[in-house]
Design an enzyme around this catalytic site. Structure first.
Site, PDB file in Angstrom:
ATOM      1  N   GLU A  34     -15.482  19.741 170.416  1.00 40.88           N
ATOM      2  CA  GLU A  34     -15.610  20.860 171.593  1.00 40.88           C
ATOM      3  C   GLU A  34     -14.880  22.262 171.219  1.00 40.88           C
ATOM      4  O   GLU A  34     -15.283  23.276 171.953  1.00 40.88           O
ATOM      5  CB  GLU A  34     -15.229  20.255 173.073  1.00 40.88           C
ATOM      6  CG  GLU A  34     -13.769  20.111 173.506  1.00 40.88           C
ATOM      7  CD  GLU A  34     -13.170  18.575 172.906  1.00 40.88           C
ATOM      8  OE1 GLU A  34     -12.136  18.384 173.584  1.00 40.88           O
ATOM      9  OE2 GLU A  34     -13.690  17.974 172.023  1.00 40.88           O
TER      10      GLU A  34
ATOM     11  N   HIS B  49     -11.567  16.747 168.267  1.00 43.80           N
ATOM     12  CA  HIS B  49     -12.064  17.203 169.543  1.00 43.80           C
ATOM     13  C   HIS B  49     -13.131  18.217 168.910  1.00 43.80           C
ATOM     14  O   HIS B  49     -12.847  19.531 168.756  1.00 43.80           O
ATOM     15  CB  HIS B  49     -10.913  17.842 170.274  1.00 43.80           C
ATOM     16  CG  HIS B  49     -10.066  17.050 170.892  1.00 43.80           C
ATOM     17  ND1 HIS B  49     -10.225  16.545 172.271  1.00 43.80           N
ATOM     18  CD2 HIS B  49      -8.882  16.132 170.786  1.00 43.80           C
ATOM     19  CE1 HIS B  49      -9.232  15.925 172.649  1.00 43.80           C
ATOM     20  NE2 HIS B  49      -8.437  15.655 171.666  1.00 43.80           N
TER      21      HIS B  49
ATOM     22  N   CYS C 286     -11.856  11.361 171.247  1.00 47.41           N
ATOM     23  CA  CYS C 286     -10.478  11.141 171.140  1.00 47.41           C
ATOM     24  C   CYS C 286     -10.342   9.906 172.043  1.00 47.41           C
ATOM     25  O   CYS C 286     -10.457   8.758 171.484  1.00 47.41           O
ATOM     26  CB  CYS C 286      -9.703  12.246 171.862  1.00 47.41           C
ATOM     27  SG  CYS C 286      -7.814  12.027 171.322  1.00 47.41           S
TER      28      CYS C 286
END
Length: 556
Positions: free
Chosen positions: A526, A524, A391
């Site tokens: 994750e 993102h 990001c």
């Protein structure tokens, strides 16, 4: 065995917050999955915010983003990672959501002129919400769950959570006591080598005074509960001794489901909720959890952020790095660097960057620390150190490259300099500039590898890491993006923008050919990492940091 009647398991907590209710409930769910059941989960947060999206990371830890764009409590991340499920924003219940829903109904006239009250209208809304959301399919097969786990945030006795506990008191009779089980997570401190039970006794006393009596008590402690301690809690808290479970500190959180299995939690649940279970098979999970302590190799990764004072601010980033390290059979040594320390040339901070085997620059908001992230990106580019920017970390890669390679003087993001001569990152045209909550580009979006082949004929590392898929789906949370006006100049100048959205106008993935691993992602990754299935960009970072990337790519 699939049943027509949903079973509900509620987890409450006492004494202090932060005991690990989220890990406990996730581990319980993992054990039930190992017994052949489908599991879903709901988190109740008693705060008045509609969602976690407008909270500072220092206030409440990270904001976990779901496929549907829901900005939720980080515990939903625990559920998704442990249980490999996909939740919705409705799986996070807040006081703000409940009251907003009831007030909108009242304004529409849905209550037919009645006086709208906490009981029954708010409590009924909570119960209706739980029953409705429990039936939303969250597993890969798209089928309804057999068991719904419900975690009540905060601690018993808090004023703000009392309405939810009252709703659950009523709920046990609505669904039938044979389909409802209440559990309680408490702290058993060790003082002068003695395990103290009084905090647990008082917590259960408070809970029972509200009309709720726990069937199972999970006791958090630094050491395993002794038998006399279990007997004492059993005597004073109105539960059998075998329903007092020791959840003591273990080597890693992935061992918690094994710990619960060893104390026959699945059999306790089976006897009280009257459902059929297979013998638990934790298989690959057990192998992973038990093998981690035997690894001798360590990989050192440096995280450069602006919320480093609270590790929960980057919880999913940390978990994703751990998942990737597990896949590479390495222990993770995570070093923390405050981005502003790089700007101020703090020697200790730069030493950590230089010694680390890889660098991760996660997302964030606001001006503070951005120049430090740019310096980190520049150092990794010039010194061929593995780098992953997520990001804002991706935007730092773009700004740095434009400034130092393409010679676009003072290139910047309009987030930090409205009047920059070269706005290479700018505010997305359709985003609301005045309303903060829920107005970003949120949730799962398509990324296409539109430019996967480089000038030398090689293929994008990121595309290979994603199994050579042409299209991937990842979660987003941002207001700023790479300015389309500069895309061709950046791409042709050497920083390859290999992944773009379905329109081809939004940049999603940047990669630098000829570098061991220099990658930026606007999304993102994750949020979709799992212990047994690491996120590809994070896996790539750890592979590159341990010198295994080329070998891995050849094996694909």
């Amino acid at each position: 065995k699939v049943r027509d009647i949903m079973k509900y398991i509620v987890v409450t907590g006492g004494v202090v917050s932060g005991l690990g209710k989220g890990v406990t409930i996730s581990s319980m769910g993992r054990l039930l999955q190992a017994c052949g059941l489908r599991v879903t989960a709901i988190k109740i947060d008693p705060y008045l915010n509609v969602d976690a999206g407008t909270m500072s990371p220092f206030e409440h830890g990270e904001v976990f983003v779901l496929d549907d764009g829901g900005e939720t409590d980080l515990d939903l991340g625990n559920y998704e990672r442990f249980l490999n499920i996909h939740l919705t924003q409705d799986h996070n219940i807040t006081t703000g959501k409940i009251y907003r829903h009831v007030i909108l109904k009242e304004r529409r006239g849905d209550y037919l002129g009645k006086t709208v009250q906490v009981v029954p209208h708010i409590t009924n809304e909570i119960q209706d919400w739980i029953e409705r959301v429990a039936k939303i399919p969250t597993s890969e097969d798209g089928k309804e769950a057999d068991v719904c786990l419900v975690e009540v945030g905060g601690t018993v006795g808090d004023i703000e959570s009392s309405v939810f506990l009252e709703a659950l008191r009523q709920f046990q009779f609505r669904v039938g006591t044979e389909n409802f089980l209440l559990s309680f997570v408490s702290l058993v401190p060790v003082i002068s080598d003695e395990q103290k039970t009084k905090p647990t006794q008082h917590g259960v006393k408070d809970l029972r005074s509200l009309g709720l009596s726990p069937s199972i008590i999970f006791c958090r402690s630094t050491e395993e509960l002794s038998e006399p301690t279990k007997q004492k809690i059993s005597s004073f808290c109105h539960v059998p001794a075998n329903s007092v479970l020791s959840v003591h500190d273990v080597k890693n959180i992935y061992q918690v489901p094994l710990l619960l299995e060893s104390q026959n939690l699945h059999q306790l649940l089976q006897s009280q909720l009257k459902f059929e279970l297979q013998s638990p098979d934790l298989g690959n999970w057990k192998t992973m959890a038990n093998s981690m302590s035997s690894w001798t190799d360590t990989v050192q990764i440096c995280l450069i952020g602006k919320y480093t004072g609270l590790q929960d601010s980057y919880l999913s980033i940390i978990k994703s790095l751990r998942h990737a390290a597990i896949a590479c059979e390495h222990k993770l040594d995570l070093q923390w660097v405050e981005a502003t320390d790089l700007e101020n040339n703090v020697e200790e901070a730069w030493d950590k960057v230089k010694k680390a085997q890889g660098i991760i620059v996660p997302g964030g908001f606001g001006n503070r620390g951005f120049e430090g992230k740019i310096l980190a990106a520049q150092y990794c580019r010039e010194n061929k150190k593995p780098y992953l920017g997520v990001c804002l970390g991706f935007q730092a890669v773009v700004v740095e490259y434009c400034r130092n390679v393409l010679n676009l003087d003072a290139a910047n993001s309009t987030e930090f300099d409205d009047s920059t001569k070269h706005p290479v990152v700018f505010f997305m045209p359709e985003i609301d500039k005045t309303t903060m909550g829920g107005t970003m580009r949120l949730g799962s979006r398509i990324t296409k590898f539109t430019h996967p082949t480089f000038d030398d004929g090689s293929t994008s590392i990121m595309k290979q890491l994603y199994g050579n898929k042409d299209v991937i789906h990842e979660r987003h949370r941002h207001r700023y993006e790479v300015n389309p006006v500069y895309v061709d100049q950046i791409h042709e100048g050497g920083l390859k923008l290999v992944g773009r959205d379905e329109t081809g106008e939004r940049m999603e993935v940047a990669e630098l050919p000829g570098h061991p691993y220099y990658v930026g992602a606007q999304y993102h990754p994750e949020f979709k990492s799992r212990p047994l299935a690491p996120s590809p960009p994070f896996h790539g970072l750890i592979l590159a940091a341990t010198g295994k990337l080329d070998e891995h790519l050849k094996s694909l």
